[in-house]
Motif scaffolding. Structure first.
Motif, mmCIF file in Angstrom:
data_model
loop_
_atom_site.group_PDB
_atom_site.id
_atom_site.type_symbol
_atom_site.label_atom_id
_atom_site.label_comp_id
_atom_site.label_asym_id
_atom_site.label_seq_id
_atom_site.Cartn_x
_atom_site.Cartn_y
_atom_site.Cartn_z
ATOM 1 N N LYS A 465 0.833 -1.217 0.000
ATOM 2 C CA LYS A 465 0.000 0.000 0.000
ATOM 3 C C LYS A 465 0.863 1.261 0.000
ATOM 4 N N HIS A 466 2.169 1.081 0.159
ATOM 5 C CA HIS A 466 3.058 2.264 0.230
ATOM 6 C C HIS A 466 3.986 2.344 -0.988
ATOM 7 N N ILE A 467 3.637 1.618 -2.049
ATOM 8 C CA ILE A 467 4.571 1.520 -3.183
ATOM 9 C C ILE A 467 4.910 2.895 -3.769
ATOM 10 N N ALA A 468 3.923 3.782 -3.833
ATOM 11 C CA ALA A 468 4.196 5.111 -4.423
ATOM 12 C C ALA A 468 5.328 5.809 -3.655
ATOM 13 N N VAL A 469 5.291 5.732 -2.316
ATOM 14 C CA VAL A 469 6.321 6.426 -1.512
ATOM 15 C C VAL A 469 7.681 5.744 -1.683
ATOM 16 N N LEU A 470 7.661 4.418 -1.846
ATOM 17 C CA LEU A 470 8.939 3.702 -2.025
ATOM 18 C C LEU A 470 9.629 4.162 -3.312
ATOM 19 N N GLY A 473 10.767 8.108 -2.915
ATOM 20 C CA GLY A 473 11.993 8.363 -2.146
ATOM 21 C C GLY A 473 13.209 7.625 -2.694
ATOM 22 N N GLY A 474 13.031 6.825 -3.770
ATOM 23 C CA GLY A 474 14.166 6.176 -4.411
ATOM 24 C C GLY A 474 14.541 4.821 -3.828
ATOM 25 N N TYR A 475 13.705 4.254 -2.929
ATOM 26 C CA TYR A 475 14.015 2.913 -2.416
ATOM 27 C C TYR A 475 13.746 1.872 -3.502
ATOM 28 N N PHE A 476 12.686 2.090 -4.258
ATOM 29 C CA PHE A 476 12.372 1.250 -5.415
ATOM 30 C C PHE A 476 12.829 1.967 -6.680
ATOM 31 N N CYS A 477 13.291 1.192 -7.644
ATOM 32 C CA CYS A 477 13.644 1.783 -8.933
ATOM 33 C C CYS A 477 13.355 0.717 -10.003
ATOM 34 N N LYS A 479 10.431 -1.339 -12.727
ATOM 35 C CA LYS A 479 9.173 -2.055 -12.469
ATOM 36 C C LYS A 479 9.366 -3.407 -11.795
ATOM 37 N N LYS A 480 10.591 -3.936 -11.839
ATOM 38 C CA LYS A 480 10.864 -5.261 -11.272
ATOM 39 C C LYS A 480 10.521 -5.314 -9.760
ATOM 40 N N CYS A 481 10.804 -4.215 -9.048
ATOM 41 C CA CYS A 481 10.561 -4.199 -7.592
ATOM 42 C C CYS A 481 9.095 -4.497 -7.295
ATOM 43 N N THR A 482 8.204 -3.764 -7.967
ATOM 44 C CA THR A 482 6.773 -3.979 -7.734
ATOM 45 C C THR A 482 6.358 -5.374 -8.180
ATOM 46 N N GLU A 483 6.880 -5.800 -9.314
ATOM 47 C CA GLU A 483 6.518 -7.135 -9.820
ATOM 48 C C GLU A 483 6.880 -8.217 -8.805
ATOM 49 N N LEU A 484 8.037 -8.062 -8.184
ATOM 50 C CA LEU A 484 8.472 -9.060 -7.195
ATOM 51 C C LEU A 484 7.550 -9.079 -5.983
#
Ligand SMILES: CCCCCCCCCC(=O)SCCNC(=O)CCNC(=O)[C@H](O)C(C)(C)COP(=O)(O)OP(=O)(O)OC[C@H]1O[C@@H](n2cnc3c(N)ncnc32)[C@H](O)[C@@H]1OP(=O)(O)O
Ligand SMILES: Cc1cc2nc3c(=O)[nH]c(=O)nc-3n(C[C@H](O)[C@H](O)[C@H](O)COP(=O)(O)OP(=O)(O)OC[C@H]3O[C@@H](n4cnc5c(N)ncnc54)[C@H](O)[C@@H]3O)c2cc1C
Length: 563
Positions: A465-470, A473-477, A479-484
């Protein structure tokens, strides 16, 4: 009365110019108690409510049952000084007759959306006198000479200590909500395992729990039950430690710090737990299709009974601000003032000691297998809380630099900042505690496998539910992060699906208590539902209005216009 009539009235007149708050039973309220309170030289207090807007309403048990109320009132001494909210015991009804005491107007506020097994009342006071001893004096007292004394130098600290009693209620509501979550999920999962609908071929129908969509809607809430059940119990134990300290008159800094941390935790655990339950109950209602809407299946009652958990003992959105205030105090004290970090007595802030290191981290998982572990969402949550703490602090500073007052700056920094911060902090704390438990060697090996899966699912699902903030702030970069994260949630749902009914059997109350034909432990949904429907009052009878309608039936066409 040592006051002569004249001087007494003089004092009353002066009081009239003030609007005071009296809170009955507990502090807070929608309708203010505009009340005057005088200290009488015979050491009586006099309580008044000037008009109906001053009525305190909603008080549990006061409508019909209670004979005494705990009233929070502004305490004025004869010198006209207001010492703030203090708790008083006031007798409101005669225990023999249950009629109102002289000067007290007390009654019931009427039917509510739920929880109608409990009466909620209103009360107004007119010149009600209570002895000096009825002031509960742990945070402030009146001496026999009529002087006000308090062990607290800072009135705000005394106020905080006086509100400490509310923490117990919030800890309790955190658990009450978990119980509602258990009831609703037990019904929905048992039903979904038995209810067959559609299938891969004309001949074969499959249980709706076999559908990925149904699993994704329900199984994360099953995981939430185990995480929040463990967390709420551990919080209750923290609260007990705090209460024991109070009873032992522990005046240490540690005891005071525990009080502050419990306050911060409980002001966010109640929102987390009550909102999770409320959303889950609605999902369960829909997951049971039409039968979820049948009163006898209980989901409607559970929804209505859980609903006020989001409001009483402090509205969720309001008390979450207490939690973010606590976290922001930490950042100001220990980070930007350059002081070394301290550890909080209950451990919920300890990770902030690595604030800068955590903020420099990024998501490093590359394959799904690694992602199926609760340490992955745990690391991400630590980053999230540090990031939101930093951003909330900067946002408030920015508002102030734009000329906003402290009050406005805080209000304008709730949405997307402080509010999300408080939620992320409590989700992290709940996850951390459940993670530690599932990895503890005292947990039998045979249980650990399933508990670890539940923990990972709860963490990943909450984090999603917090993917947008991740990303923000640069913790996610990429599309692979969300897919995982997404594929791991689905894998865990699918892996837990076959255990779901057994897991429910470990948390559901007996059929008698659950009291839902489609939620019974034997899984015989149609037999149980059919039996309950046929036993329904008047199920096979004609409508009650049939007789009236047929004996006094207008002739066809007789009501047509005559023109
Ligand atoms: C077993 C379960 C049973 C469940 C049944 C439930 C039935 C429901 C019954 C009720 O609903 S009873 C009524 C309950 N009423 C409330 O919960 C009131 C909610 N409102 C509040 O608590 C206050 O309005 C609130 C604290 C949110 C805000 O008040 P303020 O803006 O005036 O206070 P502020 O934030 O300046 O706080 C003053 C200080 O007190 C501190 N404080 C406040 N509440 C505290 C607390 N509980 N414990 C410790 N400290 C506390 C706060 O942190 C702060 O410390 P600092 O000065 O150091 O920053
Ligand atoms: C079933 C039930 C039982 C209760 N029992 C008791 C009881 O026994 N004793 C007792 O004393 N009270 C009791 N209450 C009252 C309860 O404690 C209050 O309703 C609760 O604290 C919320 O306060 P309020 O109703 O004044 O809401 P309000 O403060 O008027 O809130 C209304 C809305 O405004 C928003 N809002 C308010 N302030 C802010 C802000 N600063 N920033 C952003 N948004 C804000 C809130 O989020 C909320 O959505 C009971 C209530 C219920 C429903």
């Amino acid at each position: 009365c040592l006051f002569d009539k004249h001087s007494f009235h003089d004092k009353r007149k002066r009081r009239k110019e003030r609007t005071d708050f009296v809170k009955c039973n507990k502090e807070d309220e929608l309708s203010l108690f505009k009340t005057k309170l005088d200290l009488h030289v015979h050491y009586e207090f006099i309580i008044n409510s000037p008009d109906h807007e001053a009525a305190k309403i909603w008080i549990g048990n006061l409508g019909k049952t209670a004979t005494h109320a705990l009233v929070y009132a502004q305490l004025y001494t004869p010198d006209g000084v207001c010492h703030g909210l203090h708790p008083f015991i006031v007798q409101v009804k005669d225990p023999k007759t249950l009629l109102a005491m002289p000067g007290v107007m007390v009654g019931d506020i009427g039917k509510k959306l739920g929880q109608n097994g409990l009466d909620n009342g209103f009360v107004l006071f007119c010149d009600v006198r209570i002895p000096r001893e009825n002031l509960l004096n742990s945070t402030g007292d009146i001496t026999p000479e009529g002087l006000y004394v308090t062990p607290y130098k800072d009135p705000n600290k005394r106020f905080g200590a006086s509100l400490g009693a509310l923490s117990g209620g919030r800890v309790g509501i955190t658990r009450m909500s978990v119980i509602n979550l258990k009831l609703a999920i037990s019904i929905a999962i048992r039903y979904s395992a038995a209810r067959k609908q559609f299938g891969p071929s004309e001949e074969e129908e499959i249980p709706v729990l076999e559908y990925q969509l149904q699993q994704w809607r329900l199984i994360p809430y099953l995981a939430a039950i185990f995480a929040l059940d463990y967390f709420s119990k551990s919080l209750f134990i923290n609260f007990l430690e705090f209460q024991i300290g109070l009873m032992m008159k522990d005046n240490s800094d540690r005891q005071a710090e525990i009080g502050r941390e419990i306050h911060a935790l409980s002001c966010a655990s109640k929102p987390l737990s009550s909102w999770t339950a409320q959303q889950a109950v609605q999902e369960c209602r829909e997951a049971c299709g039409g039968h979820g809407y049948l009163t006898m299946n209980r989901i409607g009652d559970i929804r209505n009974d859980n609903d006020p958990n989001c409001t009483y003992e402090g509205d969720n959105n309001v008390i979450l601000q207490q939690t973010s205030n606590y976290l922001l105090t930490w950042i100001m004290l220990y980070l930007f003032s350059g002081k070394s970090t301290n550890e909080s007595p209950l451990g919920s802030l300890n990770f902030l000691g690595d604030f800068h290191t955590i903020l420099s981290k990024v998501f490093e998982v590359t394959v799904e297998d690694e992602c199926l572990d609760s340490s992955v969402p745990l690391l991400a949550y630590k980053w999230l809380v540090c990031y939101l703490l930093q951003e909330s602090y900067l946002k408030i500073q920015q508002e102030k630099q734009m000329g906003k007052s402290d009050f406005e700056a805080k209000n304008n920094s709730q949405v997307y900042y402080c509010h999300t911060l408080a939620i992320a902090y409590i989700e992290l704390t709940a996850l951390q505690r459940f993670h530690d438990f599932t990895h503890d060697s005292s947990v039998p090996h045979g249980l650990q496998t399933v508990l670890k899966k539940l923990c990972a699912l709860y963490g990943l699902w909450s984090l999603s539910k917090h993917i947008a903030v991740l990303y923000q702030g640069g913790y996610f970069c990429g599309k692979k992060c969300t897919e995982l994260i997404q594929s791991s949630i689905l894998t865990l749902c699918s892996q837990l699906k076959n255990d779901a009914v057994s897991l429910v059997d470990t948390i559901a109350p007996s059929d008698f208590i659950l009291n839902s034909p489609i939620g019974k432990g034997d899984g015989e949904i149609y037999k149980n539902l059919w039996s309950a429907i046929l036993q329904g009052k008047g199920a096979l009878e004609r409508p009650s209005w049939w007789m009236t309608f047929s004996s006094d039936k207008p002739l066809v066409g007789s009501l047509r216009g005559k023109l």
